[in-house]
Design an enzyme around this catalytic site. Structure first.
Site: not given
Length: 270
Positions: A41, A112, A153
């Site tokens: 990330e 995300k 994440c």
């Protein structure tokens, strides 16, 4: 299939981060028969103030980082899953993974979905939503025999995303991260192994490692990049510093595990 994970200590110098990634390709990826490279990330920029993060954002496909990562996929003949970069779009800024095939064509783009708005047990406050807007679409892509489900994440804490990837036919789950040290030491490996076990997929999870700046001060990322097989066993793990970890993954093991223990055929709730 041969996979390489990049473990990075990206900070707030985009040019330096790009140069580091390029050096890893030249010294560690070149000539190794790699099929897929996965970076963590915020690969090209991590940390500093909200204004600095927005300034580092770039439009796709015009941006400096986008084109540098695309060029690496072409030059080294690999599929390159850039764990995320800061995307500047008309609707705001996004934490976006971009995947390039060996010809430099964009295979997929994933924004995300779950943003890291958390106060840790030590009282450190993170509000990713102050900088980043959430995505809304579940995204996967095909490269060779791998069908890869995208996540980033904090997404890893939400099992329903990965169940959707499994139902969509994925045999690999990508979890690039910049996982916080405070929670990482207790949660990183157990959650990743659970995602592999419950979805009977390979998990590829490259992370950031070491210190970087956040708006609230200097913070540490946990590292411990790892590849996990569909039985939940860690088959490759990075050291505690930046570097490249390479592993062969046997996709036939997915079907083997799903035959031995067909738990994903036994769901009674949807």
């Amino acid at each position: 299939m041969r996979v390489a994970m990049l473990q990075l200590n990206s900070r707030h110098d985009k040019a330096a981060n790009i140069a580091t990634i390029r050096e890893m390709f030249e010294t560690k990826i070149k000539g190794q028969g790699i099929d897929l490279v996965v970076a963590p990330e915020y690969a090209t920029f991590l940390g500093d103030s909200t204004d600095a993060q927005w300034a580092a954002g770039e439009a796709f496909p015009e941006g400096e980082g986008y084109n540098a990562m695309r060029d690496l996929a072409i030059e080294y003949g690999v599929t390159f899953h850039v764990g995320s970069m800061i995307e500047s779009a008309d609707t705001g800024y996004y934490n976006t993974a971009v995947i390039f095939d060996p010809n430099g064509d964009e295979l997929a783009r994933y924004r995300k979905i779950h943003l890291f708005d958390v106060e840790t047990p030590q009282g450190h406050v993170f509000r990713e939503s102050d900088t980043i807007k959430p995505g809304t679409e579940v995204v996967d892509y095909q490269t060779g025999d791998m069908k890869v489900g995208c996540s980033i994440c904090y997404d890893m804490r939400f099992a329903e995303l990965y169940q959707q990837h499994m139902r969509n036919g994925c045999n690999v789950l990508a979890v690039p991260a910049a996982f916080n040290m405070e929670t990482g030491k207790d949660h990183w490996e157990p959650i990743l192994r659970t995602r592999a076990i419950e979805n009977q997929c390979w998990v590829i999870a490259p992370g950031q490692v070491g210190l970087h700046m956040e708006p609230a001060g200097e913070r540490a990322c946990f590292g411990n990049s790892m590849i996990i097989d569909p039985w939940g066993m860690v088959v490759a793990r990075a050291s505690n510093k930046p570097g490249v970890t390479i592993s062969d993954i046997d996709l036939a093991s997915v079907e083997s595990v799903r035959t031995i223990l067909p738990s994903n055929k036994h769901h009674v709730l949807s």
